[in-house]
Design a protein around this motif. Structure first.
Motif, short mmCIF file in Angstrom:
data_model
loop_
_atom_site.label_atom_id
_atom_site.label_comp_id
_atom_site.label_asym_id
_atom_site.label_seq_id
_atom_site.Cartn_x
_atom_site.Cartn_y
_atom_site.Cartn_z
N SER A 111 0.83 -1.20 0.00
CA SER A 111 0.00 0.00 0.00
C SER A 111 0.87 1.25 0.00
CB SER A 111 -0.94 0.01 1.21
OG SER A 111 -0.18 0.04 2.40
N VAL A 112 0.27 2.35 -0.36
CA VAL A 112 0.94 3.65 -0.38
C VAL A 112 0.10 4.61 0.44
CG1 VAL A 112 2.03 3.25 -2.62
CG2 VAL A 112 -0.20 4.34 -2.52
N PRO A 113 0.66 5.73 0.88
CA PRO A 113 -0.11 6.70 1.67
C PRO A 113 -1.39 7.12 0.93
CG PRO A 113 2.21 7.27 1.72
CD PRO A 113 2.07 6.15 0.73
N GLY A 114 -2.46 7.22 1.69
CA GLY A 114 -3.74 7.63 1.12
C GLY A 114 -4.59 6.47 0.63
N THR A 115 -4.09 5.24 0.80
CA THR A 115 -4.85 4.06 0.35
C THR A 115 -5.17 3.16 1.54
OG1 THR A 115 -2.88 2.69 -0.09
CG2 THR A 115 -3.66 4.11 -1.88
#
Length: 199
Positions: A111-115
């Motif tokens: 995952s990445v930030p904002g997800t």
């Protein structure tokens, strides 16, 4: 069967019910749309049946679509959640953040930030049985070979009869194996592989 992974139907059901619970917690209910931008994988199948469980609309999209194609389809279908993996994530985040209300982006894999990580979507299992849904169940877009893309809508009843007709015509049984060599986001992938195997 997916690579070295083997998923039994009872395990599939457990994942589906967890996914349905996670989607409901993100505001997905009957008649809402969930977009999936994935290659063939178990998460695609789990999300398909989770949407059916909720009476939500499943929208499979080609991960190789360009930015403007994705933007057009997502604006048209207005999903509440997008589930994806790999390179399109930053692009999907950009598209999702410009929508009102903002769309949740769930990531299969890193995952990445904002997800939202896929594992977080499956954290709980609180789904009660429901009757068959008579509304919209699936959105597919035509290839646009004769004009612009057109959205085609199927109900759960449409999908049931498609699977039943194919299985009976081809003489398939539970002892048969279906080798899926076509993308599940394609109408043949869903209709002649996924639905037929489940039926």
């Amino acid at each position: 069967v997916y690579g070295d992974e083997r998923v039994r139907y009872e395990e599939l059901l457990a994942r589906v019910e967890c996914c349905a619970t996670g989607l409901r917690k993100r505001g997905v209910g009957e008649g809402d749309c969930v977009a999936v931008v994935l290659r063939n994988c178990p998460e695609f199948i789990v999300t398909f049946f989770a949407c059916a469980t909720l009476g939500a609309i499943f929208l499979p999209l080609n991960p190789q679509y360009k930015k403007e194609e994705l933007r057009r389809f997502l604006r048209d279908a207005e999903p509440r959640v997008i589930i994806s993996a790999g390179p399109p994530i930053s692009l999907l985040l950009e598209i999702a953040s410009g929508q009102d209300p903002e769309i949740h982006v769930v990531v299969v894999g890193n995952s990445v930030p904002g997800t939202i990580p896929w594992a977080a979507l499956l954290a709980e299992r609180q789904v009660s049985p429901r009757e068959a849904h008579s509304g919209r169940a699936l959105y597919l877009y035509t290839s646009g070979s004769t004009d612009t893309y057109k959205r085609v809508c199927c109900t759960q009843e449409n999908l049931y009869w498609e699977a039943r007709n194919f299985v009976e015509t081809a003489g398939l049984s539970a002892e048969d194996t279906i080798l899926c060599t076509i993308p599940l986001f394609h109408s043949y992938g869903i209709g002649n592989c996924l639905l037929d195997a489940a039926y």
